[in-house]
Design an enzyme around this catalytic site. Sequence first.
Site, PDB file in Angstrom:
ATOM      1  N   ASP A   1      -2.889   0.966   5.916  1.00 13.18           N
ATOM      2  CA  ASP A   1      -1.675   1.375   5.221  1.00 13.18           C
ATOM      3  C   ASP A   1      -1.645   2.903   5.179  1.00 13.18           C
ATOM      4  OD1 ASP A   1       0.597   0.332   3.338  1.00 13.18           O
ATOM      5  OD2 ASP A   1      -0.333   1.991   2.242  1.00 13.18           O
TER       6      ASP A   1
ATOM      7  N   GLU B   1       4.871   0.374   6.071  1.00 13.29           N
ATOM      8  CA  GLU B   1       3.916   1.330   6.637  1.00 13.29           C
ATOM      9  C   GLU B   1       2.541   0.687   6.806  1.00 13.29           C
ATOM     10  OE1 GLU B   1       3.980   2.194   2.162  1.00 13.29           O
ATOM     11  OE2 GLU B   1       5.488   1.791   3.666  1.00 13.29           O
TER      12      GLU B   1
END
Length: 185
Positions: free
Chosen positions: A61, A103
Amino acid sequence: ESEVRLATATEETNLLRAKLAEARDTARRDTLTGLPNRRAFDEAFAARDLDAGPYCLAVCDVDRFKRVNDAFGHGVGDRVLTVIGQTIAEGCGGHLVVRHGGEEFAVLMQGVSLSDAAALLDSVRAMVAAKRFRNRETDRPLGQVTFSAGVTAIHADETAEAAFLRADRLLYTAKGDGRDRVCTA
């Protein structure tokens, strides 16, 4: 006349097959990064050859990604995600790298131990951290962009959801321990 109709029907069938194959690929590909998507991950996880293991899963992430979008706009954020996704894919060559959502990226690794998987992800993390991102329009630096990752070994009888949950918990441990790191267990 029958041969002409048969040739035409064969050509149409081949065209439809090609379009179907293209549609299947499109359904398994993230349009922003060009990487495979979550559907491709789920299918690969379900189809893994348990005799060809071990398998490991990494969940990555981008750290503080909202800051990039807020400060520079979503277009710049999209380019950052694309570069990070491509860097992870290049660094993890031979393993399935997908944009899992937002993301977040996932890496399904086959034939590597947990310690080797963690070392691989840590080298990719360092590659991303060393990049110097700049805004194309203004040439203004974005500052350092990093990611955190959780890496876990997948058990033979484990579901994708269980392995992902464990890797995700490790990811949040990495973030809680200061970000820009790989956490494994």
